[in-house]
Design a protein around this motif. Structure first.
Motif, mmCIF file in Angstrom:
data_model
loop_
_atom_site.group_PDB
_atom_site.id
_atom_site.type_symbol
_atom_site.label_atom_id
_atom_site.label_comp_id
_atom_site.label_asym_id
_atom_site.label_seq_id
_atom_site.Cartn_x
_atom_site.Cartn_y
_atom_site.Cartn_z
ATOM 1 N N LEU A 72 -17.416 1.807 -8.317
ATOM 2 C CA LEU A 72 -17.658 3.239 -8.295
ATOM 3 C C LEU A 72 -18.421 3.591 -7.025
ATOM 4 O O LEU A 72 -19.476 3.025 -6.753
ATOM 5 N N ALA A 73 -17.869 4.486 -6.231
ATOM 6 C CA ALA A 73 -18.518 4.927 -4.992
ATOM 7 C C ALA A 73 -18.950 6.375 -5.163
ATOM 8 O O ALA A 73 -18.115 7.256 -5.391
ATOM 9 N N LEU A 74 -20.245 6.607 -5.080
ATOM 10 C CA LEU A 74 -20.812 7.953 -5.188
ATOM 11 C C LEU A 74 -21.314 8.335 -3.808
ATOM 12 O O LEU A 74 -22.124 7.614 -3.213
ATOM 13 N N LYS A 75 -20.845 9.467 -3.293
ATOM 14 C CA LYS A 75 -21.186 9.853 -1.923
ATOM 15 C C LYS A 75 -21.873 11.211 -1.882
ATOM 16 O O LYS A 75 -21.616 12.073 -2.703
ATOM 17 N N ARG A 76 -22.711 11.352 -0.884
ATOM 18 C CA ARG A 76 -23.444 12.593 -0.588
ATOM 19 C C ARG A 76 -24.147 13.121 -1.837
ATOM 20 O O ARG A 76 -23.807 14.164 -2.362
ATOM 21 N N GLY A 77 -25.151 12.356 -2.262
ATOM 22 C CA GLY A 77 -25.895 12.718 -3.462
ATOM 23 C C GLY A 77 -27.229 13.361 -3.162
ATOM 24 O O GLY A 77 -27.806 13.182 -2.083
ATOM 25 N N MET A 78 -27.710 14.113 -4.130
ATOM 26 C CA MET A 78 -29.013 14.763 -4.018
ATOM 27 C C MET A 78 -29.806 14.463 -5.287
ATOM 28 O O MET A 78 -29.279 14.550 -6.387
ATOM 29 N N THR A 79 -31.065 14.104 -5.120
ATOM 30 C CA THR A 79 -31.942 13.859 -6.246
ATOM 31 C C THR A 79 -33.376 14.153 -5.829
ATOM 32 O O THR A 79 -33.702 14.130 -4.645
ATOM 33 N N THR A 80 -34.215 14.424 -6.802
ATOM 34 C CA THR A 80 -35.625 14.707 -6.517
ATOM 35 C C THR A 80 -36.501 13.499 -6.808
ATOM 36 O O THR A 80 -37.710 13.560 -6.636
ATOM 37 N N THR A 81 -35.903 12.374 -7.251
ATOM 38 C CA THR A 81 -36.677 11.181 -7.588
ATOM 39 C C THR A 81 -36.175 9.986 -6.784
ATOM 40 O O THR A 81 -35.149 10.064 -6.109
ATOM 41 N N PHE A 82 -36.896 8.879 -6.907
ATOM 42 C CA PHE A 82 -36.499 7.631 -6.265
ATOM 43 C C PHE A 82 -35.974 6.631 -7.302
ATOM 44 O O PHE A 82 -35.998 5.427 -7.086
ATOM 45 N N ASP A 83 -35.480 7.129 -8.438
ATOM 46 C CA ASP A 83 -35.052 6.261 -9.532
ATOM 47 C C ASP A 83 -33.906 5.334 -9.145
ATOM 48 O O ASP A 83 -33.850 4.190 -9.602
ATOM 49 N N LEU A 84 -32.969 5.787 -8.334
ATOM 50 C CA LEU A 84 -31.858 4.926 -7.925
ATOM 51 C C LEU A 84 -32.346 3.788 -7.032
ATOM 52 O O LEU A 84 -31.885 2.651 -7.148
ATOM 53 N N TRP A 85 -33.288 4.083 -6.152
ATOM 54 C CA TRP A 85 -33.877 3.042 -5.313
ATOM 55 C C TRP A 85 -34.653 2.051 -6.176
ATOM 56 O O TRP A 85 -34.572 0.842 -5.964
ATOM 57 N N THR A 86 -35.394 2.551 -7.166
ATOM 58 C CA THR A 86 -36.157 1.692 -8.075
ATOM 59 C C THR A 86 -35.220 0.803 -8.877
ATOM 60 O O THR A 86 -35.488 -0.394 -9.064
#
Length: 156
Positions: A72-86
């Protein structure tokens, strides 16, 4: 007189109207709240085994082989947290309960109601890329995230 065939015709599904949600088993809230402009990689491929039958030179026999899935490739995303990095770091360090993550890609109809849901299980982050840092441009928070998954099914 109304044509019954025309009464069951549904409008076509559009690809610009979708939601992506990542969930951890046992938690009520999603892994993160992010919105992505592009989503691709919902695919399954079946390897075929071809057998040639003696005396039958015109028709091969195809048997089902191994099944493989895309990423699954998700492109050009916006988020207000760092949960994906964590999540990426925790999987890398084998910390926490981040191993049992599932994803849902929900296609929405023209009325914003769900018409189809792709359910992915056994999700693991493969790649997470930040955008180029440039003060002149208003780039987005996540350039691309790639997720490997173990199974894919369609719920209608």
């Amino acid at each position: 007189m109304a044509n019954k065939a025309n009464e069951t015709v549904m409008p076509p599904f559009t690809t610009f109207n979708f939601l992506v949600e990542l969930n951890v088993a046992g938690r009520s809230s999603p892994l993160c709240s992010a919105a992505f402009a592009e989503c691709s990689g919902l695919e399954m491929s079946m390897e075929l085994k071809t057998i040639r039958e003696g005396g039958n030179n015109t028709q091969p026999i195809h048997l089902q082989g191994k099944l493989s899935y895309g990423q699954l490739a998700l492109k050009r995303g916006m988020t207000t947290t760092f949960d994906l990095w964590t999540w990426f770091e925790d999987v890398l360090q084998r910390k926490g309960d981040w191993w049992n993550v599932s994803a849902q890609v929900v296609m929405l109809g023209s009325n914003r109601e769900p018409v189809a849901t792709f359910v992915l299980t056994g999700c693991r982050p493969v790649q997470l890329r930040a955008p180029a840092l440039n003060a002149k441009e208003g780039q987005i928070a996540i350039e691309e995230m790639t997720i490997a998954y173990e199974t894919l099914r369609l719920e209608q």
